[in-house]
Design a protein around this motif. Structure first.
Motif, PDB file in Angstrom:
ATOM      1  N   ILE A  18      10.030 -68.668 -28.685  1.00  0.00           N
ATOM      2  CA  ILE A  18       8.962 -69.333 -27.942  1.00  0.00           C
ATOM      3  C   ILE A  18       7.633 -68.756 -28.388  1.00  0.00           C
ATOM      4  N   GLY A  19       6.982 -69.429 -29.298  1.00  0.00           N
ATOM      5  CA  GLY A  19       5.700 -68.951 -29.819  1.00  0.00           C
ATOM      6  C   GLY A  19       4.824 -70.117 -30.189  1.00  0.00           C
ATOM      7  N   SER A  20       4.089 -69.977 -31.264  1.00  0.00           N
ATOM      8  CA  SER A  20       3.165 -71.029 -31.680  1.00  0.00           C
ATOM      9  C   SER A  20       3.899 -72.310 -32.054  1.00  0.00           C
ATOM     10  N   GLY A  21       5.158 -72.189 -32.510  1.00  0.00           N
ATOM     11  CA  GLY A  21       5.909 -73.381 -32.886  1.00  0.00           C
ATOM     12  C   GLY A  21       6.084 -74.339 -31.735  1.00  0.00           C
ATOM     13  N   LEU A 276      -5.225 -71.829 -17.359  1.00  0.00           N
ATOM     14  CA  LEU A 276      -4.086 -70.930 -17.206  1.00  0.00           C
ATOM     15  C   LEU A 276      -3.090 -71.127 -18.342  1.00  0.00           C
ATOM     16  N   MET A 277      -2.826 -72.380 -18.720  1.00  0.00           N
ATOM     17  CA  MET A 277      -1.892 -72.635 -19.811  1.00  0.00           C
ATOM     18  C   MET A 277      -2.441 -72.093 -21.127  1.00  0.00           C
ATOM     19  N   SER A 278      -3.744 -72.204 -21.324  1.00  0.00           N
ATOM     20  CA  SER A 278      -4.333 -71.620 -22.529  1.00  0.00           C
ATOM     21  C   SER A 278      -4.086 -70.114 -22.568  1.00  0.00           C
ATOM     22  N   ALA A 279      -4.177 -69.473 -21.404  1.00  0.00           N
ATOM     23  CA  ALA A 279      -3.912 -68.038 -21.328  1.00  0.00           C
ATOM     24  C   ALA A 279      -2.445 -67.744 -21.626  1.00  0.00           C
ATOM     25  N   ALA A 284       1.754 -65.908 -25.326  1.00  0.00           N
ATOM     26  CA  ALA A 284       2.958 -66.253 -26.085  1.00  0.00           C
ATOM     27  C   ALA A 284       2.783 -65.917 -27.561  1.00  0.00           C
ATOM     28  N   LEU A 285       1.608 -66.179 -28.079  1.00  0.00           N
ATOM     29  CA  LEU A 285       1.340 -65.862 -29.479  1.00  0.00           C
ATOM     30  C   LEU A 285       1.367 -64.352 -29.714  1.00  0.00           C
ATOM     31  N   LEU A 286       0.807 -63.593 -28.777  1.00  0.00           N
ATOM     32  CA  LEU A 286       0.818 -62.138 -28.913  1.00  0.00           C
ATOM     33  C   LEU A 286       2.241 -61.591 -28.795  1.00  0.00           C
TER      34      LEU A 286
END
Length: 455
Positions: A18-21, A276-279, A284-286
């Motif tokens: 679960i990341g940028s993909g 909030l989703m942007s956060a 998730a990316l980190l």
């Protein structure tokens, strides 16, 4: 032992996928396939889960922080272990830069006075420090990071379903309008295929669980449980959340292409939810960056343990030198962000993407050989088995081959494939030169000597 606990491993399995993909890359898949991206994702998820199951079988039989690199050596010879290990490591260090760049893009939007390259520098420094601490501490850190992502997806699914059926305040039932207005496959089956070529790489990262399993008290049991626990959840999270997006919004909405999850929450008018989703995407990316650095450092240190990387990188507790070596390219991305802040993300993705397919193909071939060897010589090691062997293993190999062929016929994907082929050729040449005349002694058939030293 100071290694991972079972809960750490389960969340690493989920967090690695679960990341940028998922949060960012799905927008391009929707643009290519429309609602038919659900079929694209289902096919990609099916293939990824077959690969994960094969990985689990081998990791349960032969636990190693080298994971599928170690298994490839046992199954196909030292050249294969060298090739898989270095190919995977090279892909991971590029992904490090990709994840850091994605997070930096979001952070720069919040604080535009801080340049994007400075954010990348900050993230790479911070997560290098996290990976230099003990394994248990890393596991705890990643556990809570992964939980944030999982909780966010669950909340997104709940809100989305309520909106679809009209139970969310201010909404009425949506129906199937957005799924059928322009046809479920608005660009035909060619669009679904194009979507598949985009979304299949979203599942890169699932492999890290078999690397982490070697650092638990009971690797065989731990990896089996982690994979069983994560398989259904990964499918539900990916396909469920994607179904919410394409049901609530038209697939050709520009906002969907840019950031589908934020677009849905903005459409529903939930106060502060989009921010909030942007956060959550940022975290998730980190988290993906953190897990990627872990996988790269362990793969590299295991290669060194097997004399396939510099001896100075050998494991001695936490592989600190391997961590530092692996972050080197991430720090190079600081310079790339300073010079090319608007294009570096796409360029890096193109450089890394197709390598995953080559690694998956070698994983599948390794499992086919190792399974037959285990059935005849060490059936007691088969505590976790691939489904319907060998048929589903061959199906996975056929699926990987089909995707490679399709990429070769697509002008955009062909560039990624050629880049991966070039990197693979270089690594193969290095493997042949490095391993020539240095095969490991074996009492069992070549490639199957079980050596605790390399595990």
């Amino acid at each position: 032992m100071s290694g991972f606990r079972q809960r750490h491993l389960t969340m690493i399995a989920l967090g690695g996928a679960i990341g940028s993909g998922l949060f960012v890359g799905t927008g391009a898949g929707i643009a290519a396939a429309g609602p038919g991206v659900l079929l694209s994702f289902a096919a990609a998820a099916g293939l990824a889960l077959l690969v994960l199951r094969m990985l689990g079988e081998m990791a349960a039989a032969y636990p190693s922080t080298g994971a599928f690199s170690f298994h490839a050596e046992k199954a196909l010879g030292r050249w294969a272990g060298f090739t898989v290990g270095w190919l995977y490591w090279s892909a991971l260090v590029v992904v490090l830069a990709v994840e850091a760049t994605g997070a930096a893009t979001i952070a720069a939007g919040w604080l535009p006075a801080v340049p994007q390259w400075a954010w990348v520098l900050l993230f790479m420094t911070a997560f290098t420090a996290v990976n230099l601490v003990g394994t248990r501490e890393f596991g705890e850190f990643e556990y809570w990071f992964a939980w944030i992502k999982v909780a966010a997806i669950i909340a997104f699914l709940a809100v989305g379903v309520l909106a679809i059926v009209g139970l969310l305040p201010g909404t009425s039932p949506v129906g199937l309008t957005n799924l059928t207005a322009q046809g479920f496959l608005p660009h035909g089956w060619a669009g679904a295929v194009a979507g598949l070529l985009v979304v299949v790489f979203a599942f890169g990262g699932i492999e890290v669980v078999t690397i982490a399993a070697a650092e638990t008290d009971d690797p065989a049991a731990s990896v089996a449980k982690a994979i069983k626990d994560s398989v259904l959840r990964v499918v539900v999270f990916y396909l469920g959340s994607l179904a919410v997006v394409v049901t609530l919004l038209p697939h050709d909405d520009d906002a969907v292409t840019r950031s589908p999850y934020v677009a849905v929450l903005e459409h529903l008018g939930i106060p502060g939810a989009a921010q909030l989703m942007s956060a959550v995407i940022f975290l998730a990316l980190l988290s993906a960056l953190n897990a990627t650095l872990y996988g790269a450092s362990r793969m590299l240190s295991n290669l060194a343990d097997r004399d396939d990387a510099p001896k100075s990188l050998r494991t001695n507790g936490v592989p600190r030198r391997a961590v530092l070596f692996s972050t080197a390219f991430g720090f190079v991305s600081v310079l790339l962000n300073a010079l090319y802040p608007d294009t570096v993300f796409l360029v890096l993705i193109s450089a890394a993407g197709s390598t995953v397919l080559i690694v998956w193909a070698l994983i599948t071939i390794s499992q086919l050989r190792l399974r037959r060897h285990l059935e005849h010589h060490a059936p007691n090691r088969l505590t976790f088995r691939m489904w319907a062997f060998p048929y589903l293993s061959y199906l996975a190999l056929a699926g990987i081959t089909a995707i490679v062929v399709l990429m070769a016929t697509d002008p955009v994907a062909r560039i990624q494939l050629l880049c991966a082929a070039g990197v693979t050729a270089v690594v193969l040449i290095c493997a042949v030169i490095h391993t020539r005349g240095t095969a490991r002694p074996a009492e069992e058939p070549p490639g199957f000597q079980f050596d605790q030293r390399v595990g």
